[in-house]
Design an enzyme around this catalytic site. Structure first.
Site, mmCIF file in Angstrom:
data_model
loop_
_atom_site.group_PDB
_atom_site.id
_atom_site.type_symbol
_atom_site.label_atom_id
_atom_site.label_comp_id
_atom_site.label_asym_id
_atom_site.label_seq_id
_atom_site.Cartn_x
_atom_site.Cartn_y
_atom_site.Cartn_z
ATOM 1 N N ASP A 462 44.385 46.623 44.202
ATOM 2 C CA ASP A 462 44.966 47.427 43.134
ATOM 3 C C ASP A 462 45.478 48.759 43.670
ATOM 4 O O ASP A 462 45.111 49.194 44.775
ATOM 5 C CB ASP A 462 43.918 47.666 42.041
ATOM 6 C CG ASP A 462 44.522 47.715 40.648
ATOM 7 O OD1 ASP A 462 45.726 47.992 40.527
ATOM 8 O OD2 ASP A 462 43.783 47.482 39.671
ATOM 9 N N ASP A 532 49.217 44.597 32.922
ATOM 10 C CA ASP A 532 47.887 44.748 32.328
ATOM 11 C C ASP A 532 47.875 44.302 30.875
ATOM 12 O O ASP A 532 46.812 44.079 30.298
ATOM 13 C CB ASP A 532 47.431 46.209 32.412
ATOM 14 C CG ASP A 532 46.976 46.597 33.808
ATOM 15 O OD1 ASP A 532 46.706 45.694 34.616
ATOM 16 O OD2 ASP A 532 46.898 47.807 34.092
#
Length: 729
Positions: A462, A532
């Site tokens: 990430d 997301d």
């Protein structure tokens, strides 16, 4: 190792060509340049492959600037691909051809046009890699300084392409966090269209470094002449289309030079990232198919291997990681037929345990309060449950609340004489990958995990913060403008080291969602997290745009809970499944909160997906009805290269009484073959009237099949979220 790097080492032949007309060809494309010695190289033609001697009869382009790599200084009103300040302060540059050479790679030919400035010892090689088996040409430059002093590069595009004016439309992607890869289509008008990014770390949230140009009117999916372009770069970029008073539009693409002038020392070479160019007369989907085939074969890590069906812990438990909970989630995904469990954020930190997003990044040690048996215990439980194990890291970042920051405050990106600008959680900072010590540290995070726990099958990598303050504590004062470029050079070095030592591990590029959907990172990563936002309706729009340039095998698409955690919309489970099954299927949910009926539906869906996985992940895409056309539905399909199997998707995007939706005509099938229809993920009390029946490809493409507007279910299960997935064999 990434395939493109391997190919470069497999040179079997090199030869020099006589300067003059240069023909660069793939199976279905031709690019013709005139590279006369002592003159500036000129574009002559780019498009469908020329046949029957047409290359020798081409008209010279008229009323346009055809310089293949225009330099600034001797025609200053025109846009330039390269500009520099010479060591003596001169701002003008001229580039003329000194020779043309070609070399063979295993599946490509690289043609190099060598150029130099007649007045200065500056050389530029203009390179074109043409693939033999996919329709893609990559172009890039290498700029070398042999002056006595430093030369400052102020503009350094990867390439320029002139496009004949007419009714030209551009399709590109825009968005934001949770709303990535939205499609915008607009006609090219006089002036400039600029698409850029200045995030510093991620480059695909607000805009994308890829575009399509429809040459004969507003874009159509499966017919029409279209050029596709993608900058293969992970950092800041600028795509610029200049339309002036000439007969051409001019596309420039390269690294964004804003606050990034590059000081090129004597003897140093600066190499620009590749600009990938393709052309199709089969519309937007035709260009997409070209990108997908090229990407799977030559760019994407493990582009020829099926992706596993996984459960990620994030939306299920967020930071509430514990040994028992992870074991329960592994058992649940295994019971539904899943193959991999990924433990997300929240598993690490000793002095500062990671309980929320305001601490611990940089301290990659197990939190033994949450996981008393450590990673070893998780791997044991994964083996017990019959699934593989994956783990989340964010190696380029730190928190000011961390042991790492306490030891190495000099490792973060920070402007001199100023406080650091803090990000997520009020404490996040970005590590300075220009610094070789930081590169070593970031590599060690992966190296330590994989050395201690070689059974780890998957890493979710990430990156949740932009470069907010311009400043490197490592770079010299006169190199501060190198920060953005040096960061991504360091990032690539780390990725190369990781892949050299761990070529088999699956790695996802997550960056606050889809922030790293680009062809610069994918040679080292297997996939990316599209967004997301897992809401099924909004995902249709985002996955649609993403599919313009990226194959489904690289698009992580997950079934999640409702109300959705981002937009709080409640959609039917079947609808969520049917949307997620159009990419790399996964789950982002707490299974223990699901009913037995929901688990059974997911179990059947996973079994169905395994049946169609080769078609979806390796098939040719045909987009049929766009959600952006506001017709109340969206539809697309994947077809095998042999055209013997296909998967057809149909999703309603609106629901009204007395609505009238278009019947969808299919595409990409063999008109002379017969296809048997079988619905997947069926919840209806009665099968579709086409279930089990056989139709010719010609009928399905000219007529299509009627889809009921509602699912035929019990009264208490009715909802507005109708969708269908059909397998054609």
């Amino acid at each position: 190792m990434k395939k493109a790097l391997i190919l470069i080492t497999l040179l079997v032949c090199q030869w020099h060509l006589q300067a003059g007309p240069v023909t660069i060809e793939t199976k279905n494309m031709s690019l013709i340049l005139n590279a006369e010695e002592g003159k500036t190289p000129q574009y002559v033609y780019f498009g469908q492959r020329l046949r029957n001697g047409d290359a020798g009869r081409l008209q010279e382009p008229r009323d346009g600037r055809m310089d293949a790599y225009p330099a600034h200084g001797l025609n200053t009103p025109a846009e330039a691909a390269i500009a520099m300040r010479h060591a003596d302060g001169n701002l003008s540059t001229a580039l003329v051809v000194t020779g043309v050479s070609s070399q063979s790679e295993e599946n490509a030919t690289v043609t190099t046009i060598s150029m130099k400035d007649p007045a200065y010892p500056i050389t530029v090689s203009l390179n074109y890699r043409a693939y033999h088996d996919v329709d893609m040409i990559e172009t890039w430059t290498a700029i070398t300084n042999q002056e006595k002093g430093t030369v400052t590069l102020t503009t350094f595009a990867s390439g320029m392409l002139p496009i004949r004016r007419g009714d030209v439309w551009v399709s590109h992607l825009y968005g934001s966090w949770g709303n990535e890869a939205r499609v915008v289509e607009e006609p090219l008008q006089p002036g400039q269209l600029i698409i850029k990014n200045k995030d510093g770390v991620r480059n695909a949230h607000t805009d994308h470094a890829e575009i399509m140009l429809s040459l004969d009117g507003k874009a159509r999916e499966n017919d029409g002449a279209v050029i596709g372009a993608a900058l293969c770069y992970s950092g800041n970029y600028r795509l610029k289309i200049e339309t002036d008073d000439t007969e051409y539009h001019y596309l420039f693409a390269g690294i964004n030079e804003d606050n990034s002038e590059y000081h090129l020392k004597k003897g140093e070479t600066f190499t620009t990232p590749a600009l990938a160019l393709t052309y199709s007369e089969e519309g937007l989907s035709g260009v997409s198919r070209n990108f997908h085939k090229w990407g799977r074969k030559y760019k994407l890590m493990h582009g020829d291997k099926e992706r596993k069906i996984l459960l990620n812990s994030w939306e299920g438990v967020y930071f509430d990681i514990n040994q028992k909970g992870m074991d329960q989630m592994m058992a649940d995904i295994a019971s539904m037929g899943g193959e991999l469990f990924v433990m997300d954020d929240g598993w690490f930190g000793a002095k500062y345990p990671r309980k929320t997003d305001n601490s611990s990044l940089g301290d990659w040690v197990v939190d033994t309060q949450k996981l008393p048996e450590g990673i070893e215990g998780l791997l044991r439980d994964a083996k017990k449950n019959g699934v593989k194990f994956g783990i989340w890291i964010e190696p380029e970042m730190a928190n000011t609340v961390s042991e790492l920051y306490e030891k190495h405050p000099d490792w973060i990106i920070k402007a001199p004489k100023r406080d650091a600008v803090l990000g997520r959680g009020g404490t996040q900072v970005v590590l300075d990958l220009a610094n070789p010590k930081v590169q070593d540290f970031v590599f060690s995070i992966v190296d330590d995990l994989m050395t201690k726990y070689p059974e780890i099958d998957y890493i979710k990598w990430d990156a949740n913060m932009a470069v907010m303050n311009h400043g490197s504590q490592y770079l010299k004062a006169d190199e501060q403008s190198h920060l953005y470029i040096a960061y991504h050079q360091g990032f690539e070095k780390v990725c190369q080291r990781v892949r050299a030592k761990y070529p088999d591990v699956t790695i996802q590029a997550c960056a606050s969602g889809g922030g790293r959907a680009n062809w610069g990172v994918l040679p080292y990563f297997d996939e990316f997290w599209v967004s997301d936002n897992t809401d099924a309706l909004q995902r249709i729009y985002m996955q649609w745009g993403t599919s313009y340039f990226f194959p489904s095998i690289a698009m992580a698409c997950h079934i999640s809970a409702v109300p959705n955690h981002t937009v709080f919309r409640t959609t039917a489970l079947k609808y969520r499944i049917d949307v997620a099954m159009s990419g790399r299927l996964g789950m982002e949910i707490q299974p223990k909160n699901m009913t037995d009926e929901e688990k059974e539906l997911c179990r059947k869906a996973i079994a169905d997906y395994k049946q169609i996985r080769p078609i979806v992940q390796f098939g040719d895409i045909y987009r049929l009805v766009s959600p952006y056309d506001r017709k109340g539905l969206a539809s697309m399909m994947y077809v095998t290269e042999q055209k013997d199997k296909a998967v057809f998707y149909w999703w309603k995007t609106e629901s009204f009484q007395n609505e009238h939706l278009p019947r969808v005509k299919m595409a990409g099938l063999d008109p002379d073959r017969l296809y048997k229809v079988h619905e997947l993920n069926r919840i209806d009390l009665n099968p579709l009237d086409c279930e089990g029946k056989t139709y010719s490809g010609a009928y399905l493409m000219s007529h299509g099949l009627e889809m009921p507007y509602r699912n035929d279910v019990d009264w208490n299960k009715k909802n507005e979220w109708s969708s269908r997935v059909l397998l054609l064999e």
